[in-house]
Scaffold this motif. Structure first.
Motif, PDB file in Angstrom:
ATOM      1  N   THR A 110      12.282  52.999 -13.005  1.00  0.00           N
ATOM      2  CA  THR A 110      12.950  51.519 -13.287  1.00  0.00           C
ATOM      3  C   THR A 110      12.157  50.223 -12.529  1.00  0.00           C
ATOM      4  N   VAL A 111      11.584  50.669 -11.625  1.00  0.00           N
ATOM      5  CA  VAL A 111      10.858  49.517 -10.851  1.00  0.00           C
ATOM      6  C   VAL A 111       9.755  48.990 -11.966  1.00  0.00           C
ATOM      7  N   PHE A 112       8.896  49.778 -12.442  1.00  0.00           N
ATOM      8  CA  PHE A 112       7.902  49.338 -13.334  1.00  0.00           C
ATOM      9  C   PHE A 112       8.453  48.726 -14.318  1.00  0.00           C
ATOM     10  N   ALA A 113       9.531  49.081 -14.884  1.00  0.00           N
ATOM     11  CA  ALA A 113      10.203  48.742 -16.051  1.00  0.00           C
ATOM     12  C   ALA A 113      10.609  47.301 -15.990  1.00  0.00           C
ATOM     13  N   GLU A 114      11.415  47.050 -14.669  1.00  0.00           N
ATOM     14  CA  GLU A 114      11.755  45.575 -14.449  1.00  0.00           C
ATOM     15  C   GLU A 114      10.459  44.709 -14.204  1.00  0.00           C
ATOM     16  N   ILE A 115       9.462  45.116 -13.752  1.00  0.00           N
ATOM     17  CA  ILE A 115       8.251  44.252 -13.479  1.00  0.00           C
ATOM     18  C   ILE A 115       7.741  44.011 -14.827  1.00  0.00           C
ATOM     19  N   VAL A 116       7.756  44.990 -15.752  1.00  0.00           N
ATOM     20  CA  VAL A 116       7.313  44.612 -17.116  1.00  0.00           C
ATOM     21  C   VAL A 116       8.004  43.609 -17.818  1.00  0.00           C
ATOM     22  N   GLY A 117       9.584  43.633 -17.493  1.00  0.00           N
ATOM     23  CA  GLY A 117      10.328  42.626 -17.914  1.00  0.00           C
ATOM     24  C   GLY A 117       9.934  41.289 -17.299  1.00  0.00           C
ATOM     25  N   MET A 142       7.683  39.881  -9.391  1.00  0.00           N
ATOM     26  CA  MET A 142       6.165  40.075  -9.317  1.00  0.00           C
ATOM     27  C   MET A 142       5.731  40.038 -10.868  1.00  0.00           C
ATOM     28  N   GLY A 143       6.342  40.535 -11.620  1.00  0.00           N
ATOM     29  CA  GLY A 143       6.023  40.559 -13.151  1.00  0.00           C
ATOM     30  C   GLY A 143       5.457  39.232 -13.545  1.00  0.00           C
ATOM     31  N   LYS A 144       6.502  38.212 -13.141  1.00  0.00           N
ATOM     32  CA  LYS A 144       6.201  36.853 -13.580  1.00  0.00           C
ATOM     33  C   LYS A 144       4.809  36.238 -13.172  1.00  0.00           C
ATOM     34  N   ARG A 145       4.655  36.612 -11.845  1.00  0.00           N
ATOM     35  CA  ARG A 145       3.624  36.134 -10.902  1.00  0.00           C
ATOM     36  C   ARG A 145       2.408  36.563 -11.396  1.00  0.00           C
TER      37      ARG A 145
END
Length: 338
Positions: A72-79, A294-297
């Motif tokens: 789930t952590v990686f999925a949210e970062i990809v989001g 984190m993904g956005k940054r």
């Protein structure tokens, strides 16, 4: 296969200088250029012409390499990456490496074949020399990672201090025999979370027992399995800090199946604040990472690299929060500690 870093070592220059000689030789002094070209000839180094072409051709597509898309952590970062990418007109090509280093190497080839503009890697297993070599050929950003001394943009949280904060919360509740379930210790993230746990114990004058530190792999199954080992000890822990929420949930259920009450007999703190942690029974106390942010940054930094901007800051540390819930024995309503 000869790498750019081999040429740099023989010529006694940086890999960035080798890259400049290949891409923009007029920007390099004659003596330096001569040394680099001699090293290239001696080592029979074959520059990746396709990669050089990519730097001039915009495809408006990026590659995101994820170690485990189910996490789930990686999925949210990809989001977060996709949200920022779509706003800026970029498409996202996703590759799941399944924690296999060969797949990460394959991702580099895949990147070349797909002619993407750059790459974001989440918790890569590739060695630092290889990552640096790639970064000198392509725009690359890392997320949920940390590399000592390597000048590649990284987006992360402070894993040492956040883990120290989680452990200190258990200490504040009166616990002395506190176990720690780590992530895989090949990962610097896991090592830093363990370091934070150790630091909290030492600074509070508590003994660290080696049999209370067990290695997991961030999964529910490893948390359950390692907790069963802890419960078999003659003197088991009264509290557990797990390096992921999935492992923490495994800990809680192993304790319940053993006839223990959580938090009455065992206090548990996790890490990540995945969505299920707030509705788990009992709701998990945990460290919240700003995963979407984190993904956005990471995407913002990659776009800045596309524009040729010089990024003076290599490590971008975002704030974390300790989310206090019932799994550690707190009866109050959910609260947040920064």
């Amino acid at each position: 296969m000869t790498k750019m870093s081999d040429v740099a070592r023989l010529a006694n220059v940086s890999t960035a200088t080798v890259s400049r000689v290949l891409r923009n030789p007029e920007a390099v002094t004659e003596p330096t250029k001569h040394k680099v070209l001699e090293a290239i000839e001696e080592l029979n180094y074959q520059p990746n012409m396709l990669a050089r072409h990519f730097r001039r051709t915009e495809t408006n597509t990026i590659l995101v390499v994820v170690p485990n898309i189910i996490n789930t952590v990686f999925a949210e970062i990809v989001g977060g990456i996709e949200d920022e990418a779509s706003k800026k007109g970029y498409r996202v090509l996703l590759r799941n490496s399944n924690n296999q280093i060969d797949s990460e190497y394959g991702s580099i080839e895949h990147m070349k074949q797909r002619q993407v503009d750059g790459m974001i890697m989440l918790s890569p297993k590739l060695d630092e020399e290889t990552l640096l070599d790639i970064s000198n050929q392509y725009p690359i950003v890392l997320a949920t990672a940390h590399l000592d001394g390597v000048k590649i943009p990284v987006v992360s949280i402070d894993n040492i201090n956040s883990s120290k904060k989680a452990t200190e919360h258990l200490i504040s509740l009166g616990h002395k025999r506190i176990a720690h379930l780590t992530g895989p210790l090949y990962s610097l993230i896991s090592k830093n979370r363990c370091k934070g746990y150790r630091r909290a114990m030492i600074e509070n004058g508590l003994e660290i027992y080696s049999n209370l530190i067990l290695e997991g792999d961030f999964t529910y199954e490893s948390g359950y399995k390692q907790m069963k080992k802890l419960l078999d000890l003659e003197n088991p822990p009264t509290a557990v800090f797990a390096a992921s929420d999935d492992m923490a949930m495994g800990v809680v259920n192993a304790a319940k199946h053993h006839g223990l009450n959580v938090p009455g007999d065992l206090a548990v703190v996790g890490f990540d604040n995945i969505k299920f942690s707030s509705i788990f029974d009992p709701p998990l106390t945990t460290i919240a990472q700003p995963m979407f942010g984190m993904g956005k940054r990471a995407m913002e930094l990659l776009i800045r690299k596309f524009k040729g901007e010089s990024l003076s800051q290599t490590e971008h540390v975002l704030p974390d929060k300790l989310i206090i819930r019932e799994s550690c024995g707190t009866k109050q309503k959910e609260s947040t500690v920064v």
